[in-house]
Each structure stands twice: as structure tokens, then as C-alpha cells.
Design an enzyme around this catalytic site. Sequence first.
Site, mmCIF file in Angstrom:
data_model
loop_
_atom_site.group_PDB
_atom_site.id
_atom_site.type_symbol
_atom_site.label_atom_id
_atom_site.label_comp_id
_atom_site.label_asym_id
_atom_site.label_seq_id
_atom_site.Cartn_x
_atom_site.Cartn_y
_atom_site.Cartn_z
ATOM 1 N N ARG A 1 2.655 -10.013 -1.572
ATOM 2 C CA ARG A 1 3.114 -8.929 -2.423
ATOM 3 C C ARG A 1 3.969 -7.906 -1.694
ATOM 4 N NH1 ARG A 1 -2.261 -5.351 -3.843
ATOM 5 N NH2 ARG A 1 -2.739 -4.690 -1.753
ATOM 6 N N CYS B 1 -7.501 -2.723 -13.247
ATOM 7 C CA CYS B 1 -6.785 -1.757 -12.415
ATOM 8 C C CYS B 1 -5.647 -2.528 -11.756
ATOM 9 C CB CYS B 1 -7.696 -1.097 -11.394
ATOM 10 S SG CYS B 1 -8.565 -2.225 -10.323
ATOM 11 N N ARG C 1 -14.945 1.750 -4.603
ATOM 12 C CA ARG C 1 -14.702 0.389 -4.116
ATOM 13 C C ARG C 1 -14.885 0.378 -2.605
ATOM 14 N NH1 ARG C 1 -8.885 -2.280 -4.565
ATOM 15 N NH2 ARG C 1 -8.514 -0.778 -2.909
ATOM 16 N N GLU D 1 -9.944 -10.656 -8.457
ATOM 17 C CA GLU D 1 -8.574 -10.639 -7.959
ATOM 18 C C GLU D 1 -8.207 -11.909 -7.202
ATOM 19 O OE1 GLU D 1 -8.137 -7.194 -5.436
ATOM 20 O OE2 GLU D 1 -10.170 -7.365 -4.671
ATOM 21 N N HIS E 1 0.820 -1.209 0.000
ATOM 22 C CA HIS E 1 0.000 0.000 0.000
ATOM 23 C C HIS E 1 0.858 1.265 0.000
ATOM 24 C CE1 HIS E 1 -4.085 -1.458 0.146
ATOM 25 N NE2 HIS E 1 -3.648 -2.462 0.878
ATOM 26 N N ARG F 1 -10.349 4.178 -4.060
ATOM 27 C CA ARG F 1 -10.076 3.377 -2.869
ATOM 28 C C ARG F 1 -10.557 4.148 -1.643
ATOM 29 N NH1 ARG F 1 -4.891 2.830 -5.724
ATOM 30 N NH2 ARG F 1 -4.641 0.644 -6.299
ATOM 31 N N ASN G 1 -2.874 -6.564 -8.812
ATOM 32 C CA ASN G 1 -1.964 -6.673 -7.667
ATOM 33 C C ASN G 1 -2.274 -7.903 -6.809
ATOM 34 O OD1 ASN G 1 -1.195 -4.281 -8.713
ATOM 35 N ND2 ASN G 1 -1.394 -3.096 -6.824
ATOM 36 N N ASP G 2 -3.558 -8.052 -6.458
ATOM 37 C CA ASP G 2 -3.924 -9.212 -5.646
ATOM 38 C C ASP G 2 -4.001 -10.485 -6.479
ATOM 39 O OD1 ASP G 2 -3.938 -8.516 -2.991
ATOM 40 O OD2 ASP G 2 -5.946 -7.635 -3.073
#
Lengths: 116, 580
Positions: free
Chosen positions: B467, B504, B334, B433, B191, B298, B456-457
Site C-alpha cells: 500500500r 475503519c 487497538r 484485514e 502511515h 491507534r 487499508n490492509d
Amino acid sequence: MSIQPAGQPDSETNAFTSSQRIEQMPTTDQEQSVTVNNSEGLHARPADQFVRLAMQFDSEITVCKHGVDAVDGKSILSILTLCATRGTELVIRAQGDDAEDAVCQLSKLVELGFDE
Amino acid sequence: MQILEGIAVSPGVAIGEVVVIDNEGFRIPARFVTQDAVAGEILRLDQAIASVSVEIAKNRDKISDRLGEHYGAIFAAHLQMLQDPTLHSAVEAMIREKNHSAEYAVSKTLRGYAKVFQDLDDQYLSERAHDIFDLEKSLLGKLLRRRRESLNNLSTPLIVLAHNLTPSETAKLDPRFVLGFATEIGGPGSHTAIVAKGLEIPAVVGMGQFLTDISGGDVVIVDGDHGQVILNPDEPTLARYRTEVEHHRSQAAEWSVLRDLPAMTTDGTEIQLGANIEFPHEVATCLERGADLIGLYRTEFLYLGTDDEPTEEDHYVAYTHVIKTMNPRPVVIRTLDLGADKMGQLPLHEEESNPFLGVRSIRLSLRNLDLFRIQLRAALRASALGKVRIMFPMITTLDELRQAKMLLIDTMEDLNEDQIEFDENVEVGMMVEVPAAVMMLDKLLREVDFISIGTNDLIQYCLAVDRSNSALANLYRASDPAVLRLIQTTLNLANAAKVPVNLCGDMSTTPRYIPLLLGLGLRSMSLPPSAIPEIKQVCRSFNIKQCGEIAKRAMLLDSAREVDTFLTQEIRQVMPDLAP
């Protein structure tokens, strides 16, 4: 990833140890030899008492062990580094207007084994 | 000069003096201060000694009362040490004569004493070294606390070097004064990295241990393009990087021309480019960079950096700003995508040994319906003001999606009862994801209005790589054929079902992946606003047929490395000037 050691010389460590010793006293107004009598020696609490008493005098006060290491009598850290255990012979010196009184009272404190 | 390697997470180059934040978040003191600062340092020293003295005196009195004078005398001796005139003059001399900082001088001097004690041939006295360390700790605590506060209101531009920066710490960094940062830990998908990108601060993470040899005030270069940190650079290197900073600036100017041009491939296929944001104030940048929509808003930062649960009004105010500014362009909100471990507001049921596989994201929301309802209610209310889409993260099973949608319908009914306006036709979608969602996608697609692939996930769960673990950064690759197959399947199913699909995640910020993704059938991406111009330029440089061929060949390759090599070659042929 690798890091080169910085290679900084630790000059400060030495600088400070030498500066805390007072090499020479020009003239000695008063001095007296005493033997450390209490069981613990000049440890934290006795040293604290010593320094507190020393601070009541205007005179410059030094404490010397074996005739070599003269340290500031108003600095507890310096007194502790003397490592004055029971039976150690110390020379207390004072220089200033109230030197006589200072040496007298400080010597008495040590010889009487502090308040133990 | 030393060149250290890390992981590039936020592009750009920063050159400047450093501040260092160590393990506990304290700033490691600068070893040197300027001549002008000497008097101030001595004042800080005296204040620190005075305030530690008060604390020790209090302890002395307390212990004397409880246990007697004899015990209290131990603290009296500590007090005496702290006020030792020899000590004071030694520390002061270091500050005055050598321009050392108060912290450095205190630490160095007291450690010198501790060493003398440790070397004494007396058990009792050598143990006094602990007293000295104790004093050092207390004094540094006082000195550093004052410094630490001042880190939040920096007044000159600096580079922050830290063991770790939490996302909320990163979020508080002021881009006007934080030129760049580098951390010892952290990975590409953390993050912290996402926030750095949002703030457009060049950043490198996962450096490994490197802080020990750096003093505040050293000059470093943070190269967020190549993942390097250069300590005490020499003149030629500085000159080279200064040119690069200039280049970045002129490129930014060039890209601003692109703002009003569509992201259209050379054969006329329009690509939708949305922006990912964390904070409402980022909307301005999104418009500046020509974002078609907010493809990912987010909402975690409403929950981070505060101990209180955000109220419906907190949510509403934040959403309103974004929606009104973007109107008539859509905003995809989201819902909460955090682990309980990152939130101060919720009691942790038990320590999770695998937070990434634990109660996080939609799982957390579905277990804390009151919290979830507040967010949904605010999002629905905001839908009356513009085009809002609501997206659920980390959907793994059909049941989760259905439960979340059920709660949304409940909330709509509540709003109807209260006669509060909202958009009855608000679109509802989900993040893809988790590999399980890809496996079940044909069914999931029947129950959503849109989907968004969160790379990413998806990479993390597909490849079983945490990650944020820098040791595994090499395995964490969007170009892994397994990840590419999941993306391909998702695109094929969504396109066949005519459900809009967006992507994304950081994958879409890397130019070489763009032709591949377009070739696989992607037509909509959402990226950090800073990346939009560059990616738009890439889209405008290829045609779809060409992309299709690139994708076909890439999907035949065996490993992430082969894919990356191939895609790099392809993009270099078309756009030779692009940074690798």
C-alpha cells in the site's frame, strides 16, 4: 508527471573565476622571477607553506605565471589554480611597506624547493 | 507555473511558501534570502567556517602525532583552503550582492573551484577537486544542521516538500505552521497519509522526483483534494485556489451545524459514526465533529518517535485522557499494529525482505509477550474509567486470536491478584484485514464480541499490492470487486451471527462508497474526525432501500474502474455539490 528544466543560467560560475584574477597592478614596488624547483611543483603542501609565509607580510602579494595570470599570493586556492609544476617560471610581486622583504623570502622559499 | 500530479491523501488546499527536505532529511537550502537576513547568513557562514576549522585542526594534530608532520601537512593545506580570503570574499559577495543563502553560496563557489581543478592538465591537481568537495560537505553539514533544528520550531506558516516524511516526522509537524505537504514517495495507505489526515493537513504523496527544481521560498499550492501540486502558480490560478480555501472554510462552518444531528438515513436507519485517532489530543476534535465513539484508537505513536519502550504508565496516561474525555462513549483501543522495522525498541532478528508479510502487528506482540502484557495491563486498568473495548489487529488464524485472548485473561488475573480495578466485562474484538480471516470468519465470530474491517490492509493483502508503493497505487483500490466481495462476505456473516461489525479504513472516508457499504449491510463506520461531517451528510441523503439497489448493481460489475464510475454517477445524482 513531468518537470520542465528550470533553465537557470550559471552566471555565478563565471563571475567568480574572473573576480579571483587580479587583472592589473598599478605600480610594482618589488618583483622577482623564480623557477619552481621542487619535484611536486606548487601543490597543496608547498602552496600552504607559501601562503602561510605570504600572510606574515602586510604587503599585497601576487603571483604571476607566464606574465598573464596574476593571482592573490595569500589565497591557496588561487595559487593552486596556477598549476605551477616543476620548472614553471613565476613572477612574485609585492606592494607595500615590507614588499622587499616579502619578495625576498618568498622567492627563496620557492627556489630552495620548499622544505623537501 | 507547473502542475504536478501525485496521490491525494489528505483533503484540503494549502497555499504558501515552501521548505524543502531532501533525502537525508536535510533541508535543501533556500537559494535566496531576504535582504534583512544577509548579515545573519554571513554570520552563519563565519560560524560554519570556524567550526569546520576546529575539526580540521584537530585532525591535523592527530595525524601529525600518529604519522608525522608530513601527513599532518595535508590537513594544514585543507585548513588553508577553508580560510582562503579569496574564497571568503567570493562567498560573501554572493550573499551580500545576490542575496544568496550561505549554503547556496558555499556550494556554488566551491564547486566552481572544483571545476577549475578538474579541468587542469595535471593529474595531482585535478584530484584536489576531491578536497574541495570534502570541504563543501563539511561546511554544508554545519550550515544545514542549524537549519534542520530550526525546522522543528517553524515560526511562520509554510508548505513542506520532502522526498519522504516518516510517520513520526509527520506526527511532529505543527499544524499551525505546516499548511500542507507533498512527498516524492509514499502511497495512499501509508502511515504518513493517515497521520496527515489526523492532523488535518492537506497532503499529496507519490509525486515522483520533483524536488530538484524547487527552491525554498517558492510559492506552491498543495491541492489535497485532487492530488496536485502547483509550482509558482500564476495569478488566475492563485485566485481560483484562494476561493477554494474560502469554500473549504465556509463548508466547515456549515458542517459544524451537522454536529448535533444523527447520522440517520432518510428512512430513519441510524448509522454509527466513530472516529479514528492516533493522539490523545485529537479527542477534542472528535467531540467537536460529533463522533459517537472512538472506533479506532491507534496506539502506535506511543512506540514511534522515541527510543525507549513506553511504560505501562505512558500507555495508561494516554488512554485515560481519551477514555475520560469520551465517557460515556466507548473507546476501541487497538493493540500495537507496527512492523519491527518501524520500532527502535526491539532488536531486529533479521532483515525482512517483505515486512508487510513479516513479523508485525499481533505477530510481533505475540512474540514479545512482555511488551504486549504492558499494553494490555494499561488498557485493562483504563477500562475501569469508562467504556473500553480491546481490539487485536491483523488476526490471521484462530490460534492467534486465542493466544491473544489467553494473555489478556492472564493479565486480568494478575490485576485481580494485585487488587487493581478493571472492567471484567471488557469487550474483545479483532480486525478483519487479512483475507484468511474472512475465510475463517464463521469460526472467529464465535470467539469475539465485535469485529472491525480494516480496509487499508484488507485491500493490500487481497490484491497483493504494497500500500505504500506509489507505482502500484492504481491497483490499490477499495472498489476492486475482489475487495468488495470480501467485505460483503464479512458483513453477511457478522450480521447473521449478530456480532457488531464496524469498518475503519480510508474506504469509509470516500462519499461514493457510503451508499454501497450501507447497501451491503454496514451500520457502523470509523473515520478520521475531519471526515465525519461530510460522511454524516452522505448518510443523511440516502435511504437504505436505494443503497441496497446501488450495492446490488455495483456487485455485478467487473472492475474497480466500472465500480467507481457507477458509484460516482449515483452519488452525483443525489448530492451534485459534492467534490468528486
